[in-house]
Design an enzyme around this catalytic site. Structure first.
Site, PDB file in Angstrom:
ATOM      1  N   TYR A 156       0.832  -1.211   0.000  1.00  0.00           N
ATOM      2  CA  TYR A 156       0.000   0.000   0.000  1.00  0.00           C
ATOM      3  C   TYR A 156       0.868   1.263   0.000  1.00  0.00           C
ATOM      4  O   TYR A 156       0.550   2.238  -0.680  1.00  0.00           O
ATOM      5  CB  TYR A 156      -0.956  -0.006   1.196  1.00  0.00           C
ATOM      6  CG  TYR A 156      -1.930  -1.165   1.178  1.00  0.00           C
ATOM      7  CD1 TYR A 156      -2.527  -1.573  -0.019  1.00  0.00           C
ATOM      8  CD2 TYR A 156      -2.251  -1.866   2.334  1.00  0.00           C
ATOM      9  CE1 TYR A 156      -3.403  -2.644  -0.053  1.00  0.00           C
ATOM     10  CE2 TYR A 156      -3.141  -2.938   2.308  1.00  0.00           C
ATOM     11  CZ  TYR A 156      -3.707  -3.318   1.118  1.00  0.00           C
ATOM     12  OH  TYR A 156      -4.578  -4.378   1.083  1.00  0.00           O
TER      13      TYR A 156
HETATM   14  C1  LIG Z   1      -0.883  -8.377   0.787  1.00  0.00           C
HETATM   15  C2  LIG Z   1      -0.746  -9.276  -0.428  1.00  0.00           C
HETATM   16  C3  LIG Z   1      -2.046  -9.272  -1.212  1.00  0.00           C
HETATM   17  C4  LIG Z   1       0.368  -8.712  -1.302  1.00  0.00           C
HETATM   18  O1  LIG Z   1       0.550  -9.558  -2.425  1.00  0.00           O
HETATM   19  P1  LIG Z   1       2.020  -9.931  -2.954  1.00  0.00           P
HETATM   20  O2  LIG Z   1       1.865 -10.498  -4.294  1.00  0.00           O
HETATM   21  O3  LIG Z   1       2.698 -10.725  -1.902  1.00  0.00           O
HETATM   22  O4  LIG Z   1       2.702  -8.498  -2.916  1.00  0.00           O
HETATM   23  P2  LIG Z   1       3.325  -7.576  -4.006  1.00  0.00           P
HETATM   24  O5  LIG Z   1       2.615  -7.527  -5.282  1.00  0.00           O
HETATM   25  O6  LIG Z   1       3.435  -6.296  -3.287  1.00  0.00           O
HETATM   26  O7  LIG Z   1       4.735  -8.252  -4.205  1.00  0.00           O
HETATM   27  C5  LIG Z   1       5.815  -7.427  -4.107  1.00  0.00           C
HETATM   28  C6  LIG Z   1       7.057  -8.221  -3.872  1.00  0.00           C
HETATM   29  O8  LIG Z   1       7.330  -8.898  -5.076  1.00  0.00           O
HETATM   30  C7  LIG Z   1       8.586  -8.451  -5.584  1.00  0.00           C
HETATM   31  N1  LIG Z   1       8.473  -8.422  -7.060  1.00  0.00           N
HETATM   32  C8  LIG Z   1       9.035  -9.310  -7.877  1.00  0.00           C
HETATM   33  N2  LIG Z   1       8.742  -9.020  -9.127  1.00  0.00           N
HETATM   34  C9  LIG Z   1       7.956  -7.934  -9.123  1.00  0.00           C
HETATM   35  C10 LIG Z   1       7.330  -7.162 -10.117  1.00  0.00           C
HETATM   36  N3  LIG Z   1       7.430  -7.465 -11.407  1.00  0.00           N
HETATM   37  N4  LIG Z   1       6.589  -6.106  -9.734  1.00  0.00           N
HETATM   38  C11 LIG Z   1       6.475  -5.772  -8.433  1.00  0.00           C
HETATM   39  N5  LIG Z   1       7.054  -6.475  -7.438  1.00  0.00           N
HETATM   40  C12 LIG Z   1       7.784  -7.558  -7.783  1.00  0.00           C
HETATM   41  C13 LIG Z   1       8.812  -7.112  -4.954  1.00  0.00           C
HETATM   42  O9  LIG Z   1      10.176  -6.811  -4.884  1.00  0.00           O
HETATM   43  C14 LIG Z   1       8.198  -7.291  -3.592  1.00  0.00           C
HETATM   44  O10 LIG Z   1       9.075  -7.983  -2.747  1.00  0.00           O
HETATM   45  P3  LIG Z   1       9.204  -7.569  -1.213  1.00  0.00           P
HETATM   46  O11 LIG Z   1       7.833  -7.752  -0.587  1.00  0.00           O
HETATM   47  O12 LIG Z   1      10.213  -8.498  -0.680  1.00  0.00           O
HETATM   48  O13 LIG Z   1       9.609  -6.136  -1.201  1.00  0.00           O
HETATM   49  C15 LIG Z   1      -0.365 -10.711  -0.026  1.00  0.00           C
HETATM   50  O14 LIG Z   1       0.882 -10.702   0.627  1.00  0.00           O
HETATM   51  C16 LIG Z   1      -1.397 -11.385   0.857  1.00  0.00           C
HETATM   52  O15 LIG Z   1      -2.352 -11.953   0.364  1.00  0.00           O
HETATM   53  N6  LIG Z   1      -1.174 -11.341   2.183  1.00  0.00           N
HETATM   54  C17 LIG Z   1      -2.045 -11.992   3.134  1.00  0.00           C
HETATM   55  C18 LIG Z   1      -3.425 -11.421   3.125  1.00  0.00           C
HETATM   56  C19 LIG Z   1      -3.424  -9.943   3.412  1.00  0.00           C
HETATM   57  O16 LIG Z   1      -2.767  -9.471   4.324  1.00  0.00           O
HETATM   58  N7  LIG Z   1      -4.222  -9.199   2.640  1.00  0.00           N
HETATM   59  C20 LIG Z   1      -4.374  -7.794   2.822  1.00  0.00           C
HETATM   60  C21 LIG Z   1      -5.366  -7.555   3.882  1.00  0.00           C
HETATM   61  S1  LIG Z   1      -5.553  -5.844   4.171  1.00  0.00           S
END
Ligand SMILES: CC(C)(COP(=O)(O)OP(=O)(O)OC[C@H]1O[C@@H](n2cnc3c(N)ncnc32)[C@H](O)[C@@H]1OP(=O)(O)O)[C@@H](O)C(=O)NCCC(=O)NCCS
Length: 186
Positions: A156
């Site tokens: 976020y």
């Molecule tokens: C929160 C959530 C939806 C985020 O999804 P995600 O796919 O893990 O997150 P992102 O898209 O932000 O991934 C970014 C990571 O991928 C990496 N990455 C790799 N390739 C990438 C690309 N092409 N573009 C962007 N990021 C990339 C980034 O460096 C980053 O790594 P880091 O977290 O170590 O900094 C997920 O972690 C989740 O489902 N969590 C549990 C449930 C939750 O908390 N939901 C939200 C409730 S409010």
């Protein structure tokens, strides 16, 4: 080095389409949030009610076998909705009425955003979030998330969400939450 192509496809889903796959979507949610399995039955009526709300919009990520790997949805926030009233109550105690109205008169509530643990950390959550918000026509987006640090927080912040309300306690949940928001379009 070139980035490897994404395995998942992101598509928009209608309420009817999600309804058919509701059990699978709720199981994804429970797995991502690490909630007890019983949460599925508890949440199903709530998700169904959300689908009927104005400007409900949903995007999903499908894996190689068309399985659900990620989901994001939300709708237009409005007076009378539980979350709206909770946030308004909190915001009223820390912000002047003009600021409360600015945030809350025309916003999209980002209700759910989840990616299966095996697919996290590859940018899929960010892609889902951006695709979801691309089709939103309110002037702002608001969400609540448990106080960080978490993957959700990093995401976020990266997408430009700012603090609206911090360490807020919703009725019935002992965890402190942050309400974050940003102007649209992203
Ligand atoms: C929160 C959530 C939806 C985020 O999804 P995600 O796919 O893990 O997150 P992102 O898209 O932000 O991934 C970014 C990571 O991928 C990496 N990455 C790799 N390739 C990438 C690309 N092409 N573009 C962007 N990021 C990339 C980034 O460096 C980053 O790594 P880091 O977290 O170590 O900094 C997920 O972690 C989740 O489902 N969590 C549990 C449930 C939750 O908390 N939901 C939200 C409730 S409010």
């Amino acid at each position: 080095m070139t980035a490897s192509p994404r395995l998942e496809r992101i598509i928009e889903m209608t309420a009817q389409e999600l309804n058919v796959r509701l059990a699978e979507a709720l199981s994804l949610y429970v797995t991502a949030m690490n909630y007890p399995p019983g949460t599925v039955e508890q949440r199903a009526p709530m998700w169904l009610a959300h689908m009927l709300r104005e400007d409900w919009r949903c995007v999903v990520a499908l894996g190689e076998r068309d399985e659900l790997v990620g989901i994001g949805y939300g709708y237009r926030g409005a007076a009378g909705q539980w979350w709206h009233e909770q946030v308004r109550r909190g915001l009223t105690t820390v912000a002047p009425p003009t600021a409360v109205d600015e945030w809350m008169h025309d916003y999209f509530e980002l209700t759910e955003l989840h990616v299966l643990p095996r697919a996290q950390g590859r940018g899929l959550g960010e892609d889902l979030l951006r695709r979801l918000l691309e089709g939103v026509h309110t002037s702002r987006v608001l969400l609540s998330t448990p106080e960080g640090p978490s993957k959700a927080w990093k995401l976020y912040r990266r997408v430009g969400f700012v603090d609206v309300l911090r360490h807020y306690q919703f009725t019935g949940d002992p965890r402190p939450f942050a309400v974050l928001g940003r102007a649209l379009p992203v």
